[in-house]
Enzyme design. Structure first.
Site, PDB file in Angstrom:
ATOM      1  N   ARG A  89       0.834  -1.221   0.000  1.00 51.27           N
ATOM      2  CA  ARG A  89       0.000   0.000   0.000  1.00 51.27           C
ATOM      3  C   ARG A  89       0.863   1.263   0.000  1.00 51.27           C
ATOM      4  NH1 ARG A  89      -0.364   4.622   2.842  1.00 51.27           N
ATOM      5  NH2 ARG A  89       0.084   3.458   4.732  1.00 51.27           N
ATOM      6  N   ASP A  90       1.608   1.489   1.068  1.00 51.69           N
ATOM      7  CA  ASP A  90       2.353   2.750   1.188  1.00 51.69           C
ATOM      8  C   ASP A  90       3.439   2.813   0.114  1.00 51.69           C
ATOM      9  OD1 ASP A  90       3.261   5.170   2.178  1.00 51.69           O
ATOM     10  OD2 ASP A  90       3.451   4.491   4.245  1.00 51.69           O
ATOM     11  N   HIS A 147       5.234   4.510  12.743  1.00 59.40           N
ATOM     12  CA  HIS A 147       5.297   4.417  11.276  1.00 59.40           C
ATOM     13  C   HIS A 147       6.321   5.455  10.810  1.00 59.40           C
ATOM     14  CE1 HIS A 147       3.052   3.948   7.301  1.00 59.40           C
ATOM     15  NE2 HIS A 147       3.663   5.117   7.094  1.00 59.40           N
ATOM     16  N   HIS A 203       9.056   6.973   8.201  1.00 54.75           N
ATOM     17  CA  HIS A 203       9.672   7.025   6.863  1.00 54.75           C
ATOM     18  C   HIS A 203      11.152   7.358   7.090  1.00 54.75           C
ATOM     19  CE1 HIS A 203       6.194   6.665   4.073  1.00 54.75           C
ATOM     20  NE2 HIS A 203       5.561   6.836   5.217  1.00 54.75           N
ATOM     21  N   CYS A 253       4.276   9.340   0.482  1.00 49.41           N
ATOM     22  CA  CYS A 253       2.894   9.808   0.355  1.00 49.41           C
ATOM     23  C   CYS A 253       2.833  10.802  -0.797  1.00 49.41           C
ATOM     24  CB  CYS A 253       2.426  10.467   1.655  1.00 49.41           C
ATOM     25  SG  CYS A 253       0.779  11.178   1.532  1.00 49.41           S
ATOM     26  N   ASN A 282       9.482   4.081   3.424  1.00 50.03           N
ATOM     27  CA  ASN A 282       9.316   3.668   4.827  1.00 50.03           C
ATOM     28  C   ASN A 282      10.591   3.001   5.318  1.00 50.03           C
ATOM     29  OD1 ASN A 282       6.465   3.413   3.505  1.00 50.03           O
ATOM     30  ND2 ASN A 282       6.076   3.458   5.688  1.00 50.03           N
TER      31      ASN A 282
END
Ligand code: HMG
Ligand code: MG
Length: 319
Positions: free
Chosen positions: A18-19, A210, A212, A243, A252
């Protein structure tokens, strides 16, 4: 000793499909996404975020979320999740059998507006149509708070914003709040300060981190979180990620960097590192570029050296 406080086991929450893929210029074919999720499912990772049920106008890279969710081989014991911004996203997630979803908003007003076209208060209101209906169906709902440690538009963000949102989201019924360093500007001292404040209001077992890795601080930041009692860290295979609505956001924390460090300190993750490296190589081939993971680079370098040594030895023997 500082690191006596490390947990015995850490849950690694894989967000790469996803990310990672939401931010790639090259659109990855649906079958390749499915192959990546299936390979990740085989590594022992307990949680995999597979896609987002968001507007395809906003995130065209993940417009095939339904196909991905319908076609992956779900492995017992692995939890599969996806982002949903609104009721439409939840309905789509339910229609393809998702058992877990994640809502998301930002600690800073400007990033929130750029990301979901609403203010923070209006976004929380919209979550009422997602969190209650999802939990009453027996689904698990996670929440992300982005820009906790810095915003690309507003700069510094007050810790009180994360505290307020974490409390509000928990009261709504989300089982875990993942605190995001969306653009990778956090440092360990700041992480300690912000988390210490958040953890006075919500229990550590309901918080994830979370990070990055834009400036190379993600692992160090994770270490601080782990010593404060947090036991879930988000990461993306190979260090994929970013993002699209946060200029400057890089990948990430790489899953294999985290897993290798944790294993070397005797902290269990349940993840097979060799299989994870194979997933990273797969991800790299699917997106057509090298990935930033340090462990992957070291591993590939070691393999190349061993191959050259073997070839030399065979050449010497044959000559
Ligand atoms: P909007 O334009 O204000 O919404 O977008 P709208 O209700 O006016 O709808 C616009 C169009 O989208 C309509 O279609 C809707 O039907 C459709 P049209 O009539 O124009 O053809 N639509 C949808 N389609 C599919 N699924 C849906 C959906 N909802 C509406 N669920 C909206 C508002 C929230 C939808 C939009 O802003 C959006 O989708 N944003 C997503 C942004 C995003 O995914 N960002 C990246 C994830 S966050 C992140 O990466 C940070 C994180 O990793 C943590 C960290 O690092 O800090 C989590
Ligand atoms: Mg992120």
């Amino acid at each position: 000793m500082l690191f006596d406080k490390l947990p015995d086991r850490v849950t690694v929450y894989e967000v790469g499909p996803r990310d990672g893929l939401q931010n790639e210029a090259r659109k990855v074919p649906t079958a390749d996404k499915i192959a990546l999720v299936d390979a990740l499912s085989d590594t022992g990772l307990p949680c995999i975020e597979i896609s987002s049920f968001v507007s395809p106008k906003w995130i065209p890279q993940l417009a095939d979320a339904k196909e991905v969710a319908s076609s992956i081989a779900r492995r017992p014991g692995v939890r599969y999740s996806a982002l949903v911004p609104n009721r439409r996203g939840l309905d789509d997630a339910v229609s393809v059998g998702m058992g877990e979803v994640a809502v998301f908003l930002s600690a800073s007003e400007t990033h929130n507006k750029r990301n979901v076209n609403k203010g923070i208060a209006e976004t929380l209101e919209a979550f009422d149509k997602v969190v209650g209906p999802a939990t009453s169906r027996g689904m698990r709902v996670r929440a992300y708070v982005s820009t906790v440690f810095g915003c690309p538009f507003e700069g510094e963000v007050s810790a009180e914003s994360a505290v307020h949102l974490a409390k509000t989201l928990r009261a709504m019924g989300v089982y875990q709040v993942s605190l995001g360093d969306t653009i990778g500007v956090a440092n360990p001292q700041q992480v300690e300060r912000v988390l210490a404040r958040v953890l006075t209001e919500v229990p550590a077992e309901t918080v994830a981190v979370h990070f990055h890795d834009t400036q190379g601080t993600a692992l160090a930041n994770c270490m601080v979180a782990l010593t404060l009692g947090i036991t879930t860290i988000d990461a993306a295979v190979g260090g994929l990620g970013g993002c699209p609505y946060a200029p400057g956001a890089a990948g990430n924390l790489a899953t294999e960097d985290a897993v290798s460090m944790l294993h070397s300190m005797g902290v269990d993750t349940g993840v097979d590192l060799e299989k994870l490296v194979d997933c990273s190589r797969l991800a790299s081939s699917l997106i057509g570029r090298d990935l930033p993971s340090k462990y992957l680079k070291a591993h590939l370098g070691k393999q190349a050296r061993e191959r050259r040594q073997k070839e030399r030895a065979e050449g010497a023997g044959g000559g």
